[in-house]
Design a protein around this motif. Structure first.
Motif, PDB file in Angstrom:
ATOM      1  N   PHE A 220      -6.827  -4.187  -2.160  1.00 23.42           N
ATOM      2  CA  PHE A 220      -8.276  -3.620  -2.233  1.00 23.42           C
ATOM      3  C   PHE A 220      -9.080  -4.422  -0.797  1.00 23.42           C
ATOM      4  O   PHE A 220      -9.089  -3.865  -0.381  1.00 23.42           O
TER       5      PHE A 220
ATOM      6  N   LEU B  23       0.999  -1.578  -0.193  1.00 22.72           N
ATOM      7  CA  LEU B  23      -0.494   0.143   0.265  1.00 22.72           C
ATOM      8  C   LEU B  23       0.623   0.900   0.168  1.00 22.72           C
ATOM      9  O   LEU B  23       0.698   2.078  -0.735  1.00 22.72           O
TER      10      LEU B  23
ATOM     11  N   VAL C 284      -5.819  -0.068  -7.825  1.00 28.80           N
ATOM     12  CA  VAL C 284      -5.971  -0.814  -6.338  1.00 28.80           C
ATOM     13  C   VAL C 284      -6.045  -2.065  -6.799  1.00 28.80           C
ATOM     14  O   VAL C 284      -6.810  -2.552  -7.236  1.00 28.80           O
TER      15      VAL C 284
ATOM     16  N   SER D 239      -9.299   4.541  -4.515  1.00 28.39           N
ATOM     17  CA  SER D 239      -9.823   3.323  -6.120  1.00 28.39           C
ATOM     18  C   SER D 239      -9.575   5.091  -6.707  1.00 28.39           C
ATOM     19  O   SER D 239      -9.464   4.609  -8.207  1.00 28.39           O
TER      20      SER D 239
END
Length: 267
Positions: free
Chosen positions: A238, A207, A233, A228
């Motif tokens: 996600f 991330l 992602v 998003s």
């Protein structure tokens, strides 16, 4: 060898993950360190003391992540041996981190609310302006990042500000620590709660890398929807982010309360 700081040994990109945890006994610590050597990992792992850590009873007032997960309470140490393990490895060799975490859990390592997890991204031969861009991009997403963490990590004394400045003056205690660039040629992200679970650590790294490599520094990202909109992602990531939000901030799509306004740090 386990008590000597490690550095990258080649020009490939490296990561350094600081895992703060509690070993149940000195014997467990010794056995873990012995297993690190047996598995040929001592050139990647440094064992350190850390004065900010403390062993404690795991009671109903504890706000650490394992309590909120309610899946490891019976195993938490009453006091234990406080330790920081720094795992320094090439970016393409996540298996090293996975084995270290497997051994930590095998020997009964636990975390409490005094424990954190810090990630250092290799910034050798990266221009200072690019490091600043990476740092600001992550800082803009701190509202979302904090909402994925236990309450005890959202306002802790070792992340007093969102992002600091380059140089040796001032505190390193920021969620995004630019001072590590001068000292270690790294960009340090300090915010995560303590954990010995490799899956959590690897998803957190993915991330952060996603944020650093997208044009997010002009947007405040406080929800998964906003992330998003800015980033592509990956599906697995996600769902991981979504699961963390549901656990620690169930009102998805709402603006996360973030008292400190995020502002760019001047180069």
């Amino acid at each position: 060898m386990l008590y000597i700081d490690k550095s990258p040994t080649d020009e490939s990109k490296w990561l350094s993950v600081e895992i703060e945890c509690i070993m149940p006994t000195q014997r467990a610590l010794n056995q873990f360190e012995s297993d690190i050597k047996t598995n040929g990992l001592r050139k990647f792992v440094t064992s350190k003391t850390d004065g900010s850590l403390r062993g404690s009873d795991h009671d109903d007032d504890c706000a650490c992540e394992c309590h909120e997960n309610d899946d490891r309470c019976d195993d938490c140490a009453n006091f234990g041996v406080c330790r920081e393990f720094v795992v320094t490895f090439p970016r393409s060799h996540e298996n090293i981190l996975e084995v270290v975490c497997l051994l930590l859990n095998h020997h009964g390592a636990t975390v409490n609310k005094s424990c954190g997890l810090h990630v250092h991204f290799d910034m050798r031969n990266v221009a200072r302006s690019k490091v600043l861009k990476y740092g600001n991009s992550v800082a803009k997403a701190i509202p979302l990042l904090k909402s994925m963490l236990p309450k005890s990590r959202r306002d802790n004394q070792f992340c007093q500000t969102d992002i600091n400045e380059f140089g040796n003056r001032g505190s390193r205690y920021s969620f995004v620590n630019l001072k590590s660039f001068s000292k270690h040629n790294t960009l340090e992200i300090r915010g995560h709660s303590g954990t010995t679970e490799a899956t959590k650590i690897i998803n957190w790294i993915k991330l952060l890398e996603l944020l650093m490599n997208q044009n997010t520094e002009n947007f405040v990202i406080d929800t998964l929807d906003k992330l998003s909109e800015v980033c592509n992602v990956p599906e697995n990531l996600f769902y991981y982010i979504e699961s963390r939000l549901k656990k620690f901030n169930p009102v998805l799509g709402s603006v996360i309360d973030h008292q400190d306004q995020v502002t760019d740090v001047a180069a």
